[in-house]
Scaffold this motif. Structure first.
Motif, PDB file in Angstrom:
ATOM      1  N   LEU A 100      83.467  71.531  32.205  1.00 27.41           N
ATOM      2  CA  LEU A 100      84.311  70.877  31.205  1.00 27.41           C
ATOM      3  C   LEU A 100      85.789  70.970  31.567  1.00 27.41           C
ATOM      4  O   LEU A 100      86.544  70.012  31.370  1.00 27.41           O
ATOM      5  N   THR A 146      86.362  68.504  34.371  1.00 28.58           N
ATOM      6  CA  THR A 146      86.362  67.154  33.819  1.00 28.58           C
ATOM      7  C   THR A 146      87.672  66.843  33.103  1.00 28.58           C
ATOM      8  O   THR A 146      88.255  65.764  33.285  1.00 28.58           O
ATOM      9  N   THR A 175      86.785  64.795  25.261  1.00 33.49           N
ATOM     10  CA  THR A 175      86.240  65.945  25.977  1.00 33.49           C
ATOM     11  C   THR A 175      86.699  67.241  25.336  1.00 33.49           C
ATOM     12  O   THR A 175      85.905  68.159  25.140  1.00 33.49           O
TER      13      THR A 175
END
Length: 60
Positions: free
Chosen positions: A11, A14, A37
């Motif tokens: 994460l 990303t 996100t």
């Protein structure tokens, strides 16, 4: 526990890629994906924390 760390690292990667793409291209869709996100990461952290607390309470 290892799976949680792996998901967290993915994460973060990303989020950094999306933020970098936004800074390079100035396209608002990357900023939108970045915000989503971050939002879903917080949801994941909250759910994980609740599950850890429930596991601690139920198995004492």
């Amino acid at each position: 526990m290892l799976m949680i760390r792996l998901i967290f690292v993915l994460l973060v990667i990303t989020a950094m890629v999306l933020l970098g793409l936004y800074l390079l291209s100035s396209d608002k869709k990357y900023l939108h994906y970045f915000k989503q996100t971050i939002k879903y990461t917080f949801f994941l952290v909250i759910v994980t924390a609740v599950l850890f607390v429930l596991r601690r309470i139920l198995y004492v």
